[in-house]
Write a protein that holds these residues in place. Structure first.
Motif, PDB file in Angstrom:
ATOM      1  N   VAL A  21      20.699  40.611  -5.070  1.00  0.00           N
ATOM      2  CA  VAL A  21      20.452  39.694  -3.947  1.00  0.00           C
ATOM      3  C   VAL A  21      18.959  39.637  -3.632  1.00  0.00           C
ATOM      4  O   VAL A  21      18.399  38.551  -3.399  1.00  0.00           O
ATOM      5  CB  VAL A  21      21.259  40.127  -2.701  1.00  0.00           C
ATOM      6  N   SER A  22      18.299  40.777  -3.650  1.00  0.00           N
ATOM      7  CA  SER A  22      16.860  40.813  -3.370  1.00  0.00           C
ATOM      8  C   SER A  22      16.076  40.061  -4.443  1.00  0.00           C
ATOM      9  O   SER A  22      15.144  39.296  -4.139  1.00  0.00           O
ATOM     10  CB  SER A  22      16.373  42.265  -3.290  1.00  0.00           C
ATOM     11  N   LEU A  23      16.465  40.254  -5.709  1.00  0.00           N
ATOM     12  CA  LEU A  23      15.758  39.611  -6.816  1.00  0.00           C
ATOM     13  C   LEU A  23      15.869  38.099  -6.756  1.00  0.00           C
ATOM     14  O   LEU A  23      14.858  37.380  -6.829  1.00  0.00           O
ATOM     15  CB  LEU A  23      16.307  40.133  -8.149  1.00  0.00           C
ATOM     16  N   VAL A  24      17.103  37.593  -6.622  1.00  0.00           N
ATOM     17  CA  VAL A  24      17.283  36.135  -6.632  1.00  0.00           C
ATOM     18  C   VAL A  24      16.706  35.502  -5.365  1.00  0.00           C
ATOM     19  O   VAL A  24      16.302  34.331  -5.385  1.00  0.00           O
ATOM     20  CB  VAL A  24      18.774  35.757  -6.794  1.00  0.00           C
ATOM     21  N   THR A  25      16.640  36.250  -4.287  1.00  0.00           N
ATOM     22  CA  THR A  25      16.006  35.727  -3.072  1.00  0.00           C
ATOM     23  C   THR A  25      14.512  35.555  -3.288  1.00  0.00           C
ATOM     24  O   THR A  25      13.918  34.543  -2.873  1.00  0.00           O
ATOM     25  CB  THR A  25      16.269  36.662  -1.879  1.00  0.00           C
ATOM     26  N   ILE A  26      13.885  36.525  -3.940  1.00  0.00           N
ATOM     27  CA  ILE A  26      12.454  36.422  -4.238  1.00  0.00           C
ATOM     28  C   ILE A  26      12.184  35.243  -5.164  1.00  0.00           C
ATOM     29  O   ILE A  26      11.229  34.480  -4.968  1.00  0.00           O
ATOM     30  CB  ILE A  26      11.951  37.739  -4.859  1.00  0.00           C
ATOM     31  N   VAL A  27      13.043  35.063  -6.168  1.00  0.00           N
ATOM     32  CA  VAL A  27      12.878  33.933  -7.090  1.00  0.00           C
ATOM     33  C   VAL A  27      13.050  32.613  -6.341  1.00  0.00           C
ATOM     34  O   VAL A  27      12.328  31.640  -6.588  1.00  0.00           O
ATOM     35  CB  VAL A  27      13.891  34.037  -8.249  1.00  0.00           C
ATOM     36  N   THR A  28      13.983  32.555  -5.405  1.00  0.00           N
ATOM     37  CA  THR A  28      14.215  31.335  -4.640  1.00  0.00           C
ATOM     38  C   THR A  28      13.004  30.984  -3.783  1.00  0.00           C
ATOM     39  O   THR A  28      12.708  29.798  -3.564  1.00  0.00           O
ATOM     40  CB  THR A  28      15.452  31.495  -3.743  1.00  0.00           C
ATOM     41  N   MET A  29      12.298  31.986  -3.288  1.00  0.00           N
ATOM     42  CA  MET A  29      11.092  31.717  -2.501  1.00  0.00           C
ATOM     43  C   MET A  29      10.054  30.952  -3.320  1.00  0.00           C
ATOM     44  O   MET A  29       9.334  30.099  -2.789  1.00  0.00           O
ATOM     45  CB  MET A  29      10.479  33.039  -2.022  1.00  0.00           C
ATOM     46  N   SER A  30      10.019  31.227  -4.625  1.00  0.00           N
ATOM     47  CA  SER A  30       9.052  30.553  -5.497  1.00  0.00           C
ATOM     48  C   SER A  30       9.573  29.214  -6.009  1.00  0.00           C
ATOM     49  O   SER A  30       8.783  28.320  -6.315  1.00  0.00           O
ATOM     50  CB  SER A  30       8.699  31.447  -6.686  1.00  0.00           C
TER      51      SER A  30
END
Length: 289
Positions: A185-194
């Motif tokens: 969840v943390s990883l895909v959230t960071i990717v979504t920010m970009s």
């Protein structure tokens, strides 16, 4: 002469009584589990402490029920499942089949689910749907976001713990899975920010039992990410059904096993469809308000 009316075979009535007795027994064990008690205590304290006056968007505050009632609830039901052999000698209801015992364990998820519902009501009391912290979502969609982030994880986490406990013997499996889900969840959230407007990234973000739907913008305001909260709830419920069916599959034989496999195939197909609809529905791009 008197006539006794029966509405089903005696074996069916006995089976229902057995599952009810086992479910009551396992529910008592769950509410006394130290891990579950800690999770409930943390949520109660957080609600008692009141809302954060500096809250800028809801995703800052609402992951905690999913982490504690869902994640810690998963660990509690996992250990409950692994230790169930010690609780099998229940007077008048043994011996029972493994699927019957699994069904009783799944029934205990009603407790964290109820806690999640109460947490949702408290959250709405502190943060009404008209608050700007929800972003551009409509009032019904805001409710859907909260249900998907607060209520459904409280149901799905414990069910996942039962399924894991039925198939995995490693004592720390539930904690490892919790870390994997948290990390994903943390990883895909960071990717979504970009890449907030990317459809593949949106699907990856929603390919999880929990997902964020908004972010506080550095320029001010709240950014609502793409995706349908309603179809995401459908995806979550499909995951719950998969967890139950996978758990019941352990020890099932004959016609029961065939029926479970058939149902599992249907639910898996429905889950894929709902995930795609969740990713393609809702906003087609990120919206900042």
């Amino acid at each position: 002469m008197t006539t006794t009316l029966t509405f089903g075979p005696p074996e069916a009535a006995t089976g229902r009584t057995t599952i009810t007795a086992l479910a009551a027994r396992e529910t008592r064990r769950l509410v006394l589990n130290p891990v579950f008690l800690f999770a409930v205590a943390f949520i109660v304290y957080a609600l008692w402490a009141g809302p954060d006056t500096g809250l800028t968007e809801i995703d800052t505050a609402n992951p905690y029920p999913a982490i504690f009632l869902g994640g810690f609830g998963m660990m509690a039901t996992y250990w409950l499942t692994r230790s169930m052999r010690a609780s099998e000698p229940v007077a008048g209801v043994t011996p029972v089949t493994l699927p019957a015992r699994t069904a009783a364990l799944c029934a205990t998820a009603i407790v964290p689910f109820g806690c999640g519902c109460l947490t949702l009501l408290a959250f709405l009391h502190f943060h009404p749907v008209g608050d700007p912290v929800y972003g551009a979502f409509s009032p019904p969609a805001r409710i859907a976001v909260l249900v998907g982030q607060i209520v459904i994880p409280c149901l799905g986490g414990p069910l996942l713990g039962v399924a894991l406990g039925r198939w995995v013997r490693f004592p720390g499996a539930a904690f490892v899975l919790f870390l994997i889900i948290y990390g994903w969840v943390s990883l895909v959230t960071i990717v979504t920010m970009s890449h907030p407007d990317s459809l593949p990234v949106a699907v990856l973000r929603l390919f999880s039992p929990f997902a964020f739907f908004s972010l506080h913008s550095d320029a001010g305001g709240v950014t609502a990410w793409r995706g349908s909260p309603w179809f995401f709830i459908g995806w979550q419920l499909a995951l719950c059904a998969i967890a139950v069916l996978v758990a019941l599959l352990r020890g099932a034989e004959g016609r029961l096993r065939s029926r479970i496999i058939r149902a599992l195939t249907i639910v898996l197909a429905a889950a894929v469809i709902l995930l795609v609809l969740a990713g393609t529905g809702g906003f087609t791009h990120a919206v900042t308000t």
